[in-house]
Enzyme design. Structure first.
Site, PDB file in Angstrom:
ATOM      1  N   SER B  34       1.170  -1.608   5.900  1.00 40.29           N
ATOM      2  CA  SER B  34       2.340  -1.059   6.601  1.00 40.29           C
ATOM      3  C   SER B  34       1.948   0.037   7.584  1.00 40.29           C
ATOM      4  CB  SER B  34       3.332  -0.468   5.597  1.00 40.29           C
ATOM      5  OG  SER B  34       3.842  -1.486   4.771  1.00 40.29           O
ATOM      6  N   GLU B  55      -0.423   9.956  -3.845  1.00 36.62           N
ATOM      7  CA  GLU B  55      -0.488  10.692  -2.577  1.00 36.62           C
ATOM      8  C   GLU B  55      -1.005  12.112  -2.748  1.00 36.62           C
ATOM      9  OE1 GLU B  55       2.234   9.199  -3.791  1.00 36.62           O
ATOM     10  OE2 GLU B  55       2.337   7.390  -2.566  1.00 36.62           O
ATOM     11  N   HIS B 106       6.647   5.310   9.024  1.00 40.66           N
ATOM     12  CA  HIS B 106       7.973   5.176   8.419  1.00 40.66           C
ATOM     13  C   HIS B 106       8.695   6.513   8.331  1.00 40.66           C
ATOM     14  CE1 HIS B 106       6.117   1.374   7.569  1.00 40.66           C
ATOM     15  NE2 HIS B 106       7.195   0.888   7.009  1.00 40.66           N
ATOM     16  N   ASP B 114      15.418  -0.006   3.506  1.00 41.42           N
ATOM     17  CA  ASP B 114      14.941   0.612   2.259  1.00 41.42           C
ATOM     18  C   ASP B 114      15.837   1.779   1.831  1.00 41.42           C
ATOM     19  OD1 ASP B 114      12.927  -1.135   1.777  1.00 41.42           O
ATOM     20  OD2 ASP B 114      11.283   0.203   2.378  1.00 41.42           O
TER      21      ASP B 114
END
Lengths: 292, 311
Positions: B34, B55, B106, B114
């Protein structure tokens, strides 16, 4: 380990303790308990194990050291100053305006500090990053990190553990200062991190448990960790069973001494005890016996 | 209509191109398809590190890598790279001023279907308030390519927001110039200055045309670097036009609108209006539908501009 070397390290550890408590007293705040429990480990690392050069703190091939439990920096600062990274006279500027010796380690300003830490869980990830680059680029250094036992409650520690196991960072050695106490009390009552060794093993690490106040045990575990890392690619954890507040009678095994400075009468008692230990060690270094 | 390319695609291609001549690492947290870092990963596996869905660890590992001297690009969705790992960015990267570039895809409302858990419209505000951070929000593929090159040349922490949604290529690569911290005047005007960032640049240019029919001559200025803000340019166009409208795919709290308002209120109080997400969470729908719904479009800019000018 030769007796003379053990005596020398005991003397260095005693001096680290004395200087750390002195700095915390003058700062009127800080973390004596965990600084005292890692003093022996730091003495071993800075006066025997680590390949570092105080004249060139950024030497690219140096071994890295990350104090993931950054709040125990009074002991680290003492070790670094005694090793020659900066003047020991600066130690008592700890936590004061204008001093480079902040309440938690600052890699930009403290010679010999390889990573800024203080927020628990982050140092071990950074250490893994250093180890990964070292491995991929064939660099000669090893990375050493010290975690607290309470710190193991941070989820990021286990993200890092999974990462280091996955990427087979055999050049990484983490120590857990298992002094059994955190701010709110017994780690096993607050949030039980045990069994520490088996948890790391499950993440693909080689785990050993030692007496964190025995230079001989620390040394043989580090040697085994290095051998194992080279042979299997596994990162190593060495769980050091320690006494929080070690070396100051009224601080030993007391959670209350996690993060407060001694008042003057307490300071005087502490300094008396630590000075006596240091003097004993100095005599022993000359004569061959130490009770420290 | 111009060709449409998502900024994340330009990012992925630029990394792969730069990797041929420059030494740096690229990290991702299981979203490399992505975020487009997979292109680099395939080409340079020895300099690519997938951290899995972790993360916080990714950001601190990046700090460790950067401490050895190599720049590191870290990517995930903005919500997780910046939102979840904020404290790692602050303490492991920004405080020690390590050479880590958090290039988050994003970002904003155009994540679309989403929904609100993934539509991060607060990233620019959070990163802007963090000391030592440079904050960049490119408008299109051309600007992204130039921005990533400049970000690699800059030694220090950077947050760069990229988008999921394919957007028109506004800038011609042959004559486009990018300088960190310097805005670009895209069209001059005397009645109002439209300061836009990211995908709202195209909308601002469209709004400029629509405003002409209302007798309004609008200047359009591209603010790709939210921090450090090009204060001189903001002040000079506020002085010239006497009215300012900001436009961003971001909450009106703390982003470009706030940054411009801070500069103006202290130096040259100027009437102004902010186009952005009005301090609400988003909702699920396609990116196109959401941009219209929240009026992050030419119509929204025209409306606020006319109200400001009382036309």
């Amino acid at each position: 380990m030769q007796t003379a070397q053990a005596l020398l390290l005991a003397e260095r550890a005693a001096e680290i303790r004395l200087r750390a408590v002195d700095a915390i007293y003058h700062a009127k705040s800080g973390h004596p308990g965990g600084s005292l429990s890692i003093a022996d480990l730091l003495a071993f690392l800075y006066f025997q194990e680590l390949r570092v050069n105080p004249a060139d703190p950024h030497w690219p091939a140096r071994d890295r050291f990350v104090l993931s439990k950054g709040h125990c920096c009074p002991a680290l600062y003492a070790a670094l100053a005694m090793r020659g990274f900066f003047p020991v006279e600066d130690l008592n500027t700890l936590r004061k305006l204008g001093s480079y010796l902040s309440g938690h380690p600052d890699m930009k300003n403290v010679p010999g500090v390889d990573m800024s830490t203080g927020s628990l869980g982050q140092g071990i990830s950074a250490a893994a990053g250093m180890a990964l680059v070292g491995k991929r680029e064939g660099a000669p250094y090893r990375v050493y990190a010290v975690l607290g036992d309470g710190e193991l409650q941070e989820g990021q520690v286990w993200e890092a553990a999974m990462f280091a196991g996955h990427y087979r960072l055999g050049n990484l050695i983490a120590f857990v200062d298992f002094n059994r106490l955190q701010i709110d009390g017994d780690v096993r009552q607050v949030m039980d991190p045990t069994p520490i060794d088996r948890k790391f093993e499950a993440f693909g690490w080689y785990a050993q448990v030692v007496d964190g106040h025995s230079f001989e045990q620390i040394e043989s575990a580090v040697e085994a960790a290095k051998r194992n890392g080279e042979q299997t690619g596994k990162p190593s954890v060495i769980v050091c069973q320690t006494v929080k507040g070690k070396g100051v009678s009224f601080m030993e095994d007391q959670a209350g001494w996690h993060g407060k400075a001694p008042k003057q009468p307490e300071y005087e008692v502490a300094m008396r005890e630590l000075t006596a230990t240091l003097e004993d060690c100095r005599k022993a270094t000359k004569g061959g016996v130490c009770n420290g | 209509m111009a060709e449409k390319i998502a900024t994340r695609v330009a990012y992925g291609n630029t990394l792969a191109e730069l990797g041929e001549t420059e030494h740096f690492y690229v990290m991702d947290a299981d979203l490399s398809g992505s975020t487009q870092t997979a292109i680099f990963g395939k080409k340079f596996p020895e300099r690519f590190i997938n951290c899995g869905i972790a993360e916080a660890n990714m950001i601190s590992v990046a700090a460790g890598i950067a401490s050895t001297g190599a720049p590191v690009f870290c990517s995930s969705f903005a919500m997780f790279a910046c939102g979840r790992a904020y404290e790692q960015i602050r303490n492991s990267v920004a405080y020690p001023q390590l050479n880590v570039k958090i290039c988050a895809s994003h970002g904003g409302i155009t994540v679309g279907e989403d929904g609100p858990t993934h539509q991060f419209c607060e990233d620019l505000a959070i990163m802007r308030s963090t000391p030592n951070m440079v904050v960049v929000n490119p408008a299109d593929a051309t600007e992204t390519t130039a921005a990533i090159r400049a970000i690699l040349r800059y030694n220090g922490p950077v947050y760069c927001r990229l988008g999921r949604y394919a957007v028109p290529v506004v800038f011609d690569p042959s004559d486009y110039k990018f300088e960190l911290g310097k805005g670009n005047v895209l069209a001059d005007g005397k009645d109002v200055a439209l300061f836009a960032t990211g995908i709202l640049i195209a909308a601002a240019l469209e709004a400029r045309e629509a405003l002409k029919s209302h007798g309004v001559d609008a200047a359009v200025i591209d603010i790709h670097t939210i921090k450090p803000l090009d204060k001189e340019l903001v002040l000079s166009y506020a002085a010239k036009t006497g009215a300012v409208v900001t436009a961003e795919e971001h909450t009106i709290v703390g982003g470009l609108g706030s940054a411009v308002a801070e500069v103006l209120s202290e130096n040259l109080p100027t009437r102004m209006a902010r186009v952005g997400i009005e301090d609400v969470f988003g909702t699920s729908a396609s990116a196109e539908v959401l941009l219209d719904y929240y009026k992050l479009n030419a119509e929204g800019i025209v409306e606020k501009t006319l109200r400001l000018l009382r036309k």
